[in-house]
Design a protein around this motif. Structure first.
Motif, PDB file in Angstrom:
ATOM      1  N   GLU A 380       0.905  -0.992  -0.159  1.00 32.85           N
ATOM      2  CA  GLU A 380       0.005   0.284   0.040  1.00 32.85           C
ATOM      3  C   GLU A 380       1.040   1.202  -0.190  1.00 32.85           C
ATOM      4  O   GLU A 380       0.246   2.510   0.483  1.00 32.85           O
ATOM      5  CB  GLU A 380      -1.130  -0.158   1.323  1.00 32.85           C
ATOM      6  N   THR A 381       2.325   1.481  -0.460  1.00 31.12           N
ATOM      7  CA  THR A 381       3.013   2.469  -0.686  1.00 31.12           C
ATOM      8  C   THR A 381       3.897   1.564  -1.303  1.00 31.12           C
ATOM      9  O   THR A 381       4.649   0.601  -2.134  1.00 31.12           O
ATOM     10  CB  THR A 381       3.342   2.759   0.780  1.00 31.12           C
ATOM     11  N   ILE A 382       4.862   2.540  -2.180  1.00 32.46           N
ATOM     12  CA  ILE A 382       6.174   1.857  -2.748  1.00 32.46           C
ATOM     13  C   ILE A 382       7.247   2.205  -2.024  1.00 32.46           C
ATOM     14  O   ILE A 382       7.667   3.325  -1.508  1.00 32.46           O
ATOM     15  CB  ILE A 382       6.740   3.558  -3.591  1.00 32.46           C
ATOM     16  N   PRO A 383       7.802   0.971  -1.299  1.00 34.05           N
ATOM     17  CA  PRO A 383       8.732   0.716  -0.220  1.00 34.05           C
ATOM     18  C   PRO A 383      10.041   1.151  -0.896  1.00 34.05           C
ATOM     19  O   PRO A 383      10.539   1.805  -1.585  1.00 34.05           O
ATOM     20  CB  PRO A 383       8.175  -1.283  -0.043  1.00 34.05           C
ATOM     21  N   GLN A 384      10.662   1.755  -0.068  1.00 34.32           N
ATOM     22  CA  GLN A 384      12.010   2.142   0.209  1.00 34.32           C
ATOM     23  C   GLN A 384      13.132   1.041  -0.145  1.00 34.32           C
ATOM     24  O   GLN A 384      13.176   0.049   0.145  1.00 34.32           O
ATOM     25  CB  GLN A 384      12.647   2.677   1.649  1.00 34.32           C
ATOM     26  N   ASN A 402      12.080   4.493  -8.849  1.00 34.76           N
ATOM     27  CA  ASN A 402      12.493   5.509  -8.215  1.00 34.76           C
ATOM     28  C   ASN A 402      11.081   5.786  -7.756  1.00 34.76           C
ATOM     29  O   ASN A 402      10.685   5.789  -7.201  1.00 34.76           O
ATOM     30  CB  ASN A 402      12.209   5.820 -10.239  1.00 34.76           C
ATOM     31  N   LYS A 403      10.566   7.671  -8.288  1.00 34.66           N
ATOM     32  CA  LYS A 403       9.905   8.512  -7.703  1.00 34.66           C
ATOM     33  C   LYS A 403       8.484   7.661  -7.789  1.00 34.66           C
ATOM     34  O   LYS A 403       7.510   7.269  -6.859  1.00 34.66           O
ATOM     35  CB  LYS A 403       9.235   9.237  -8.499  1.00 34.66           C
ATOM     36  N   HIS A 404       8.171   6.848  -8.686  1.00 36.03           N
ATOM     37  CA  HIS A 404       6.862   6.266  -9.565  1.00 36.03           C
ATOM     38  C   HIS A 404       6.519   4.517  -9.351  1.00 36.03           C
ATOM     39  O   HIS A 404       5.581   4.510  -9.395  1.00 36.03           O
ATOM     40  CB  HIS A 404       6.222   6.204 -10.455  1.00 36.03           C
ATOM     41  N   ALA A 405       7.890   3.847  -8.671  1.00 37.36           N
ATOM     42  CA  ALA A 405       7.711   2.595  -9.140  1.00 37.36           C
ATOM     43  C   ALA A 405       8.540   1.937  -8.972  1.00 37.36           C
ATOM     44  O   ALA A 405      10.122   2.886  -8.461  1.00 37.36           O
ATOM     45  CB  ALA A 405       7.496   2.110 -10.560  1.00 37.36           C
TER      46      ALA A 405
END
Length: 415
Positions: A380-384, A402-405
């Motif tokens: 439910e988020t873009i993990p680091q 990257n910022k989006h995927a």
């Protein structure tokens, strides 16, 4: 019986044990024959295979005949053993004969012949079929009567013998068989077969080029910019739109404007619009096999996938469809790298279907179509980068984003 020499009795007992071994081994051999190899041999005209195939069409009758013969010779052998025991040791010989006969029958008439039959079924089943074919005709009245009672008993439990004489495979079983052909089929061909088997479940959405990756021509751009874009295009068919991909006005085949394109001084946007092909819009839920047929009937090779609201979600071509069936031959090398420790380095854009095909996993394909989408939905988020997680029984680490995927993921072996 008392007047018959013991040598004859022992000879008769040995013959009965051999017959028992024949019935036991042939039963196992016929029942363990590979039905698909048998059908192949029948098509090739193999006479023994044809007889075995006919016998196996009604296994209840075949088993009735085999068990009739096997029980008869075993009971007769038991009677002979009893007579021999009485003559050699008196009343005590009955128990001794029963014990020895049980051991002999178990080893030489059951375990050994059945093991051989399980290992080499064709070696025993094919000759046996020549014996059972006339025997079935000879003893058919007795076999029919035995089966009548046995099948009547089975009907109490809702089982009809005549309805259970076909061996069929479902799709998952067939996929398992193909997956286990490592010794006779290279992986790339195995993946092609798996793709064909799974064709019915695949939709346009599974294989389309996503909206954000569509390379098209904005007819509102300056002419010089359009010319450069056309000259450098890696594609032969390009969507042409006004300002937004949702406003596609047609597809351009570069071959039709090649002359004008390289004579840039006289090239205008009108040259493009004059050669546009009417765009085809395809529901993204369309099954692949239906879309292949539609392309064939309409003599088209490219279209735009749209959602239920009519918004463009992606681009699909005949090449994409074929690739979706046979698998991306280069995917395993370029986008999915395998390491000796059992881990996989996977590009985030790889489809879940393709990864499942390569690894034989069962990651869900009902929701997101790519590894990136599956992880984002799960988290439910873009993990680091460096994030470790367990997802659908798989341990994975986010390698790059990257910022989006998510752009790269490493699947680690479960210990």
């Amino acid at each position: 019986m008392n007047d018959i020499p013991l040598s004859i009795l022992f000879g008769a007992l040995a013959a009965l044990l051999l017959l028992s071994a024949f019935f036991s081994s042939s039963e196992t051999a016929l029942m363990t024959l590979n039905r698909y190899r048998l059908q192949h041999l029948v098509k090739q005209g193999h006479k023994s295979a044809k007889k075995a195939h006919r016998l196996l069409k009604r296994p209840d009758r075949l088993l009735g005949l085999i068990l009739l013969g096997n029980n008869f010779v075993n009971i007769l052998a038991s009677s002979l053993a009893t007579v021999i025991g009485l003559r050699l040791m008196g009343d005590e010989g009955i128990a001794v004969a029963a014990g020895i006969l049980t051991l002999v029958v178990l080893i030489f008439s059951e375990v050994a012949p059945k093991t051989l039959a399980a290992l080499k079924p064709e070696l025993i089943a094919f000759p046996a079929s020549w014996v059972y074919t006339p025997l079935l005709k000879l003893f058919y009245p007795i076999v029919w009567f035995v089966n009548l009672i046995a099948n009547g008993f089975l009907r109490i439990f809702g089982i009809k013998a005549s309805e259970h004489n076909h061996t069929t495979l479902n799709k998952d079983e067939l996929k398992s068989i193909v997956s286990e052909t490592d010794s006779i089929m290279p992986d790339k061909y195995k993946n092609i077969l798996l793709g064909i088997i799974d064709l019915e479940n695949a939709t346009v959405e599974d294989i389309m080029t996503p909206r954000n990756e569509i390379v098209g021509i904005n007819i509102e751009d300056p002419t010089e910019e359009i010319i450069q874009q056309l000259k450098n295009s890696p594609h032969t068919r390009i969507p042409v739109y006004k300002e937004s991909i949702d406003r596609v006005i047609g597809f351009l085949h570069l071959r039709t404007i090649m002359t004008q394109l390289f004579n840039s001084e006289n090239f205008t946007k009108q040259d493009i619009t004059n050669h546009l092909i009417t765009p085809v819009f395809i529901p993204e839920t369309t099954p692949l096999h239906k879309q292949i047929q539609s392309f064939k009937v309409d003599k088209m090779r490219i279209g735009l996938a749209v959602d239920e609201y009519g918004d463009v979600q992606g681009l699909v071509s005949m090449d994409d469809l074929l690739q979706g069936i046979v698998g991306e031959i280069m995917t395993e090398e370029a986008d999915v790298k395998t390491y000796a420790d059992g881990s996989y380095l996977v590009d985030g854009s790889v489809t879940i279907r393709e990864l499942n095909r390569i690894t034989h996993w069962n990651l869900p394909t009902e929701g997101p179509k790519t590894i990136n989408g599956l992880i984002i939905e799960f988290m439910e988020t873009i993990p680091q980068e460096g994030t470790n997680l367990i997802m659908h029984d798989q341990h994975l680490e986010i390698i790059a984003r990257n910022k989006h995927a998510i752009t790269q993921v490493k699947f680690l072996p479960i210990k």
